[in-house]
Motif scaffolding. Structure first.
Motif, PDB file in Angstrom:
ATOM      1  N   GLY A   1      -5.548 -47.105   3.474  1.00 16.36           N
ATOM      2  CA  GLY A   1      -5.177 -47.165   4.877  1.00 16.36           C
ATOM      3  C   GLY A   1      -6.083 -46.251   5.665  1.00 16.36           C
ATOM      4  O   GLY A   1      -7.286 -46.188   5.436  1.00 16.36           O
ATOM      5  N   ARG A   2      -5.475 -45.500   6.538  1.00  9.31           N
ATOM      6  CA  ARG A   2      -6.271 -44.692   7.440  1.00  9.31           C
ATOM      7  C   ARG A   2      -5.779 -43.254   7.430  1.00  9.31           C
ATOM      8  O   ARG A   2      -4.583 -42.999   7.512  1.00  9.31           O
ATOM      9  CB  ARG A   2      -6.117 -45.283   8.847  1.00  9.31           C
ATOM     10  N   VAL A   3      -6.696 -42.334   7.330  1.00  8.91           N
ATOM     11  CA  VAL A   3      -6.338 -40.924   7.422  1.00  8.91           C
ATOM     12  C   VAL A   3      -7.148 -40.336   8.557  1.00  8.91           C
ATOM     13  O   VAL A   3      -8.382 -40.260   8.474  1.00  8.91           O
ATOM     14  CB  VAL A   3      -6.635 -40.160   6.111  1.00  8.91           C
ATOM     15  N   GLU A   4      -6.437 -39.932   9.614  1.00  6.34           N
ATOM     16  CA  GLU A   4      -7.141 -39.334  10.752  1.00  6.34           C
ATOM     17  C   GLU A   4      -7.103 -37.822  10.593  1.00  6.34           C
ATOM     18  O   GLU A   4      -6.476 -37.102  11.372  1.00  6.34           O
ATOM     19  CB  GLU A   4      -6.463 -39.766  12.057  1.00  6.34           C
ATOM     20  N   GLY A   5      -7.737 -37.386   9.556  1.00 10.81           N
ATOM     21  CA  GLY A   5      -7.704 -35.967   9.268  1.00 10.81           C
ATOM     22  C   GLY A   5      -8.449 -35.762   7.975  1.00 10.81           C
ATOM     23  O   GLY A   5      -9.091 -36.667   7.441  1.00 10.81           O
ATOM     24  N   ARG A   6      -8.350 -34.572   7.441  1.00 11.95           N
ATOM     25  CA  ARG A   6      -9.108 -34.254   6.226  1.00 11.95           C
ATOM     26  C   ARG A   6      -8.345 -34.681   4.975  1.00 11.95           C
ATOM     27  O   ARG A   6      -7.122 -34.708   4.947  1.00 11.95           O
ATOM     28  CB  ARG A   6      -9.357 -32.744   6.179  1.00 11.95           C
ATOM     29  N   VAL A   7      -9.100 -34.969   3.977  1.00  9.28           N
ATOM     30  CA  VAL A   7      -8.530 -35.234   2.653  1.00  9.28           C
ATOM     31  C   VAL A   7      -9.110 -34.196   1.712  1.00  9.28           C
ATOM     32  O   VAL A   7     -10.328 -34.109   1.552  1.00  9.28           O
ATOM     33  CB  VAL A   7      -8.875 -36.648   2.164  1.00  9.28           C
ATOM     34  N   THR A   8      -8.228 -33.439   1.101  1.00  9.02           N
ATOM     35  CA  THR A   8      -8.687 -32.361   0.213  1.00  9.02           C
ATOM     36  C   THR A   8      -7.878 -32.422  -1.071  1.00  9.02           C
ATOM     37  O   THR A   8      -6.657 -32.424  -1.045  1.00  9.02           O
ATOM     38  CB  THR A   8      -8.453 -30.986   0.883  1.00  9.02           C
ATOM     39  N   THR A   9      -8.574 -32.467  -2.187  1.00  7.63           N
ATOM     40  CA  THR A   9      -7.839 -32.527  -3.438  1.00  7.63           C
ATOM     41  C   THR A   9      -8.648 -31.884  -4.540  1.00  7.63           C
ATOM     42  O   THR A   9      -9.869 -31.732  -4.435  1.00  7.63           O
ATOM     43  CB  THR A   9      -7.460 -33.973  -3.812  1.00  7.63           C
ATOM     44  N   ARG A  10      -7.944 -31.531  -5.602  1.00 11.21           N
ATOM     45  CA  ARG A  10      -8.643 -31.019  -6.784  1.00 11.21           C
ATOM     46  C   ARG A  10      -8.950 -32.153  -7.743  1.00 11.21           C
ATOM     47  O   ARG A  10      -9.599 -31.952  -8.760  1.00 11.21           O
ATOM     48  CB  ARG A  10      -7.769 -29.994  -7.505  1.00 11.21           C
ATOM     49  N   GLY A  11      -8.469 -33.321  -7.421  1.00 11.44           N
ATOM     50  CA  GLY A  11      -8.682 -34.444  -8.324  1.00 11.44           C
ATOM     51  C   GLY A  11      -9.678 -35.420  -7.724  1.00 11.44           C
ATOM     52  O   GLY A  11     -10.596 -35.041  -7.010  1.00 11.44           O
ATOM     53  N   ALA A  12      -9.465 -36.691  -8.005  1.00 12.04           N
ATOM     54  CA  ALA A  12     -10.387 -37.724  -7.560  1.00 12.04           C
ATOM     55  C   ALA A  12      -9.931 -38.298  -6.241  1.00 12.04           C
ATOM     56  O   ALA A  12      -8.731 -38.418  -5.993  1.00 12.04           O
ATOM     57  CB  ALA A  12     -10.452 -38.835  -8.613  1.00 12.04           C
ATOM     58  N   VAL A  13     -10.890 -38.653  -5.410  1.00 13.80           N
ATOM     59  CA  VAL A  13     -10.585 -39.344  -4.161  1.00 13.80           C
ATOM     60  C   VAL A  13     -11.228 -40.712  -4.223  1.00 13.80           C
ATOM     61  O   VAL A  13     -12.427 -40.827  -4.471  1.00 13.80           O
ATOM     62  CB  VAL A  13     -11.141 -38.587  -2.932  1.00 13.80           C
ATOM     63  N   GLU A  14     -10.414 -41.738  -4.020  1.00 18.92           N
ATOM     64  CA  GLU A  14     -10.961 -43.099  -3.923  1.00 18.92           C
ATOM     65  C   GLU A  14     -10.666 -43.608  -2.525  1.00 18.92           C
ATOM     66  O   GLU A  14      -9.504 -43.638  -2.119  1.00 18.92           O
ATOM     67  CB  GLU A  14     -10.245 -44.044  -4.882  1.00 18.92           C
ATOM     68  N   VAL A  15     -11.681 -44.010  -1.832  1.00 24.13           N
ATOM     69  CA  VAL A  15     -11.450 -44.665  -0.547  1.00 24.13           C
ATOM     70  C   VAL A  15     -11.668 -46.150  -0.779  1.00 24.13           C
ATOM     71  O   VAL A  15     -12.796 -46.589  -1.022  1.00 24.13           O
ATOM     72  CB  VAL A  15     -12.403 -44.125   0.542  1.00 24.13           C
ATOM     73  N   GLY A  16     -10.586 -46.927  -0.735  1.00 33.34           N
ATOM     74  CA  GLY A  16     -10.653 -48.348  -1.031  1.00 33.34           C
ATOM     75  C   GLY A  16     -11.398 -49.119   0.063  1.00 33.34           C
ATOM     76  O   GLY A  16     -11.722 -48.561   1.112  1.00 33.34           O
ATOM     77  N   PRO A  17     -11.641 -50.399  -0.179  1.00 32.32           N
ATOM     78  CA  PRO A  17     -12.476 -51.194   0.731  1.00 32.32           C
ATOM     79  C   PRO A  17     -11.964 -51.232   2.166  1.00 32.32           C
ATOM     80  O   PRO A  17     -12.745 -51.324   3.097  1.00 32.32           O
ATOM     81  CB  PRO A  17     -12.446 -52.596   0.120  1.00 32.32           C
ATOM     82  N   GLY A  18     -10.664 -51.175   2.370  1.00 30.70           N
ATOM     83  CA  GLY A  18     -10.143 -51.182   3.736  1.00 30.70           C
ATOM     84  C   GLY A  18      -9.816 -49.792   4.232  1.00 30.70           C
ATOM     85  O   GLY A  18      -9.347 -49.608   5.355  1.00 30.70           O
ATOM     86  N   GLY A  19     -10.064 -48.815   3.386  1.00 31.78           N
ATOM     87  CA  GLY A  19      -9.647 -47.471   3.728  1.00 31.78           C
ATOM     88  C   GLY A  19     -10.606 -46.790   4.684  1.00 31.78           C
ATOM     89  O   GLY A  19     -11.790 -47.135   4.760  1.00 31.78           O
ATOM     90  N   GLU A  20     -10.053 -45.836   5.380  1.00 23.40           N
ATOM     91  CA  GLU A  20     -10.879 -45.153   6.363  1.00 23.40           C
ATOM     92  C   GLU A  20     -10.438 -43.702   6.467  1.00 23.40           C
ATOM     93  O   GLU A  20      -9.258 -43.404   6.595  1.00 23.40           O
ATOM     94  CB  GLU A  20     -10.688 -45.836   7.715  1.00 23.40           C
TER      95      GLU A  20
ATOM     96  N   GLY B   1      -3.116 -36.723  10.471  1.00 23.17           N
ATOM     97  CA  GLY B   1      -3.068 -35.337  10.047  1.00 23.17           C
ATOM     98  C   GLY B   1      -3.829 -35.212   8.743  1.00 23.17           C
ATOM     99  O   GLY B   1      -4.512 -36.136   8.297  1.00 23.17           O
ATOM    100  N   ASP B   2      -3.698 -34.056   8.105  1.00 29.07           N
ATOM    101  CA  ASP B   2      -4.454 -33.782   6.892  1.00 29.07           C
ATOM    102  C   ASP B   2      -3.643 -34.103   5.649  1.00 29.07           C
ATOM    103  O   ASP B   2      -2.421 -33.946   5.627  1.00 29.07           O
ATOM    104  CB  ASP B   2      -4.855 -32.303   6.854  1.00 29.07           C
ATOM    105  N   LEU B   3      -4.349 -34.503   4.635  1.00 30.35           N
ATOM    106  CA  LEU B   3      -3.729 -34.792   3.343  1.00 30.35           C
ATOM    107  C   LEU B   3      -4.337 -33.859   2.318  1.00 30.35           C
ATOM    108  O   LEU B   3      -5.551 -33.846   2.137  1.00 30.35           O
ATOM    109  CB  LEU B   3      -3.968 -36.252   2.968  1.00 30.35           C
ATOM    110  N   THR B   4      -3.492 -33.113   1.658  1.00 29.71           N
ATOM    111  CA  THR B   4      -3.953 -32.162   0.644  1.00 29.71           C
ATOM    112  C   THR B   4      -3.229 -32.481  -0.651  1.00 29.71           C
ATOM    113  O   THR B   4      -2.037 -32.784  -0.630  1.00 29.71           O
ATOM    114  CB  THR B   4      -3.623 -30.719   1.080  1.00 29.71           C
TER     115      THR B   4
END
Lengths: 244, 104
Positions: free
Chosen positions: B26-45, B14-17
């Motif tokens: 980990g894994r997010v099968e949806g959108r990532v929306t934030t007003r701050g910083a987004v870090e996708v780590g080495p194993g992240g997807e 689902g989505d993460l806001t």
């Protein structure tokens, strides 16, 4: 070691959460949560969905069921609208709950009587009818105290009858009646004496079988006591086998 | 320290806001929306759009990324999607396929 995930107070997840590790929810989750670790819903956390985990601690709001395989604790400040079930439950003073609350333990429930002697017998019915024999398997597991089914006293090759167990018809329903009872009575001491592959199993199977009168079969007549078979059955084929 | 961390074994279907910083290992099968910083780590997807003030990708993002400040695609990172941000860096060793718009 799996890491702890955090849904921060300013975050919202619209969807399900699943996976491993622990999870702390201080924000909002609109969906179901299923993890194999611990879930902690903070005072600011809101979960609109069910929670399933090994351990659950709720200090916030949950609108949905919570099922823990281990412990489930509602802290003061919790507001839960849903059914709770866990092996160990705790509800602190001040928590609010609306729904059914139930502990599901590892102990056998009271409506199950003492186990009949043939519970020690190794499992050789891979396709046994589900409800009845699943209970037998579950009770056999619990009885020997291990998490999984105990290893059989003799190797069981699927599809061929083991030397000690009669050739069971997998699709046939469990036999009731004197023949079955005699078979079970006789099977117990053989299991104890002839164990080519491992230490003798549960020596108390014999005194138990002798001391305790056979239990009423589910759906069948009570089994007769056949002490003669007990004595003479060691290492010998049972007389009833030829009639199967 | 980001307020929201999706651990390596977790999946969000689902989505993460968020209002704050987010780290995805980990894994997010949806959108990532934030007003701050987004870090996708080495194993992240992340399989859908990512939007933030700044976006760091060391893992995989399989959709467009949009940032109000900057996007950094780190070594080992993989981005298959368009980028819309005023500033962009693509490190040696990163994989990128998409369009870039730095003028919006």
């Amino acid at each position: 070691m799996a890491k702890t995930s955090i849904i921060g107070p300013g975050s919202v997840v619209i969807g399900d959460i699943a996976g491993g590790g622990d999870l702390e929810i201080a924000g909002r989750v609109q969906g179901d949560v299923e993890v194999d670790g611990a879930v902690h819903v903070d005072t600011s956390g809101v979960v609109l969905g069910s929670i399933r985990a090994q351990e659950i601690r709720i200090a916030g709001r949950v609108e949905g069921d919570a099922n823990a395989s281990g412990s489930l604790v509602l802290h003061a400040g919790a507001n839960v609208h849903g059914d709770l079930s866990a092996a160990r439950l705790g509800i602190e003073e001040g928590a609010r709950v609306r729904g059914s609350v139930r502990t599901v333990g590892a102990e056998p429930s009271e409506d199950e009587g003492p186990l009949p002697p043939d519970e020690i017998a190794p499992e050789s019915e891979p396709d046994a009818p589900e409800g009845h024999d699943r209970r037998r398997r579950d009770r056999r597991r619990r009885r020997s105290g291990g998490p999984g089914a105990p290893p059989p006293a003799v190797p069981v090759v699927r599809g061929t009858p083991s030397p000690l167990e009669p050739a069971r018809r997998d699709t046939a329903p469990r036999e009731a009646g004197p023949r079955e009872a005699a078979r079970r009575q006789a099977a117990v001491p053989r299991e104890v004496s002839a164990t080519p592959n491992g230490p003798p199993r549960v020596p108390l199977a014999v005194p138990e079988a002798a001391a305790r009168p056979p239990q009423v079969e589910r759906g069948g007549p009570p089994a007769p006591v056949v002490p003669a078979l007990l004595k003479g059955a060691r290492g010998r084929r049972r007389p009833s086998r030829e009639h199967d | 320290m980001p307020s929201t961390i999706i651990g390596p074994e977790l999946t969000i279907q689902g989505d993460l806001t968020s209002e704050d910083d987010v780290r995805i290992e980990g894994r997010v099968e949806g959108r990532v929306t934030t007003r701050g910083a987004v870090e996708v780590g080495p194993g992240g997807e992340v399989t859908s759009e990512v939007t933030g003030r700044t976006v760091n990708v060391a893992g995989t993002v399989a959709a467009s990324v949009s940032a109000s400040e900057r996007v950094d695609l780190l070594a080992g990172g993989r981005l298959v999607g368009d980028v819309k941000a005023p500033r962009l860096t693509i490190a040696d060793g990163a994989t990128f396929r998409g369009k870039v718009d730095m003028d919006g």
